[in-house]
Design an enzyme around this catalytic site. Structure first.
Site: not given
Ligand code: G3I
Length: 364
Positions: A178, A219, A284, A286
């Site tokens: 990004e 990416n 990715e 969806d």
């Molecule tokens: O690790 C913490 C955990 O300790 C806490 O209890 C929990 C409560 O919300 O949050 C956890 O962190 C989360 C993390 O994922 C791990 O699960 C974050 O809140 C959450 O914001 C984060 O979301 C991820 C996101 O990237 C962040 O931008 C998604 O799972 C993940 O699927 C998503 O993936 C991205 C790609 O890397 C890049 N392209 C876009 C894609 C979708 O956003």
């Protein structure tokens, strides 16, 4: 993450032709299935395990993958499908900077390793995601100012330690994720602001030093269709190639949304990157919708899944498709886009949706 609307389906557009052909194929498949049942009887059929998405994709020399995340791996029915239907896995979070270098110079590969080991046990290949990204960075990195010299050293060490650790275990890396804004200007990340645009070439070179064989990708999202953002990648890729910077491919995330229109120039876009000598992958995928999910919206979603599968199959250098997890049960969408969801080919009960059957049909 918003996208510009795309025009969809004039009667003469090749996109429409492909849909007509698919409908014909579907009809033919129905007739053949009926004939088969008449000849062999349903009992004989029950013994034939239907091919998985991975099996079908493999026949085209492509992979069909899914993202996954560590917390979900306690869900046995989920794990069973993850292990059987796909031949490629991307860790959704476990290889990101906050997870792998939580303190400066202290590396932790536990989460990524868990997913790599699971994938190996299931004979699946792994995409490394991601080395350089402005999001999900550890606090020690974002919480202070860095000089260019300091940040270069930090970035090089992070990239090379992680790439070395996964050498021979991942087939590709999303090296930089990004890097551009919607208008094609560079995103003002900590890396860009401190190091200038050359950080991208440096990151690719450092990754190549650490693993001479792995495929190195840039990416991004909203680069599926031709437009200012994908043009920026095309221009950058051309420059990098001219400078002999190691770049193997462009990952098109393909986080699509029914309300913004289908990127009808996807196939042309894949082709123009191929013409630069680059692989592409849909990394990715969806396709979200405004809830509730109606039969009509699910049908449209199915058609889009088939269309993007067709587009990848039409361009030899599009090497594979990865959905951003395979079930609505573990989709990132509802937490990020209020009132939206139902984006994946399996529903929250792990039941296949029309999208799943449409992908199968497109892969046949
Ligand atoms: O690790 C913490 C955990 O300790 C806490 O209890 C929990 C409560 O919300 O949050 C956890 O962190 C989360 C993390 O994922 C791990 O699960 C974050 O809140 C959450 O914001 C984060 O979301 C991820 C996101 O990237 C962040 O931008 C998604 O799972 C993940 O699927 C998503 O993936 C991205 C790609 O890397 C890049 N392209 C876009 C894609 C979708 O956003």
């Amino acid at each position: 993450m918003t996208r510009a609307g795309g025009s969809y389906g004039s009667p003469t557009h090749p996109h429409v032709r492909s849909r007509t052909m698919r409908k014909n194929r579907l009809r033919l498949a129905g007739v053949l299935a009926a004939v088969l049942v008449a000849v062999t009887g349903p009992a004989a059929q029950a013994h034939d395990k239907p091919p998985t998405l991975a099996d079908l994709a493999e026949r085209h020399g492509r992979y069909f993958g899914s993202a996954t995340d560590n917390p979900e791996l306690v869900d046995e029915p989920y794990k069973a499908l993850l292990g059987s239907e796909f031949d490629q896995i991307t860790p959704g979070n476990g290889m990101k900077w906050y997870a792998t270098e939580p303190q400066q110079g202290v590396f932790d590969f536990t989460e990524g390793d868990e997913i790599v080991n699971l994938a190996r046990a299931n004979h699946q290949k792994v995409r490394g995601h991601t080395l350089v990204w402005h999001s999900q960075l550890p606090g020690w990195l974002t919480g202070r100012e860095w000089t260019a010299t300091e940040l270069r050293a930090v970035l090089k060490k992070h990239i090379q330690t992680e790439v070395r650790h996964y050498r021979g275990k991942v087939f590709a890396w999303d090296v930089v994720n990004e890097a551009f804004n919607e208008d094609g200007t560079y995103r003002e990340t900590i890396f860009y602001k401190t190091l200038g645009p050359g950080y991208i070439a440096d990151a690719l070179r450092w990754a190549r030093q650490a693993d001479p064989k792995v495929k190195l990708y840039l990416n991004d999202y909203n680069i599926e269709g031709i437009g200012p953002k994908s043009d920026a990648y095309h221009n950058l890729a051309k420059e990098l190639k001219a400078q002999r910077v190691p770049l193997d491919g462009i990952g098109l995330q393909a986080h699509l949304a029914l309300q913004y229109g289908y990127p009808t120039t996807l196939e042309d876009n894949l082709r123009r990157f191929a013409e630069l000598g680059l692989d592409t992958a849909l990394t990715e995928v969806d396709i979200r919708m405004i809830l509730p999910a109606t039969e009509e919206k699910l049908a449209q979603q199915a058609e889009w899944y088939a269309d993007l599968t067709d587009a990848c199959l039409a361009v030899r250098r599009c090497v594979g498709i990865t959905v951003w997890d395979y079930t609505d049960k573990y989709s990132w969408i509802p937490a990020f886009f209020e009132g939206q969801g139902a984006a994946l080919p399996w529903d929250e009960q792990l039941r296949p949706k029309p999208a799943y059957y449409a992908i199968r049909e497109a892969l046949r």
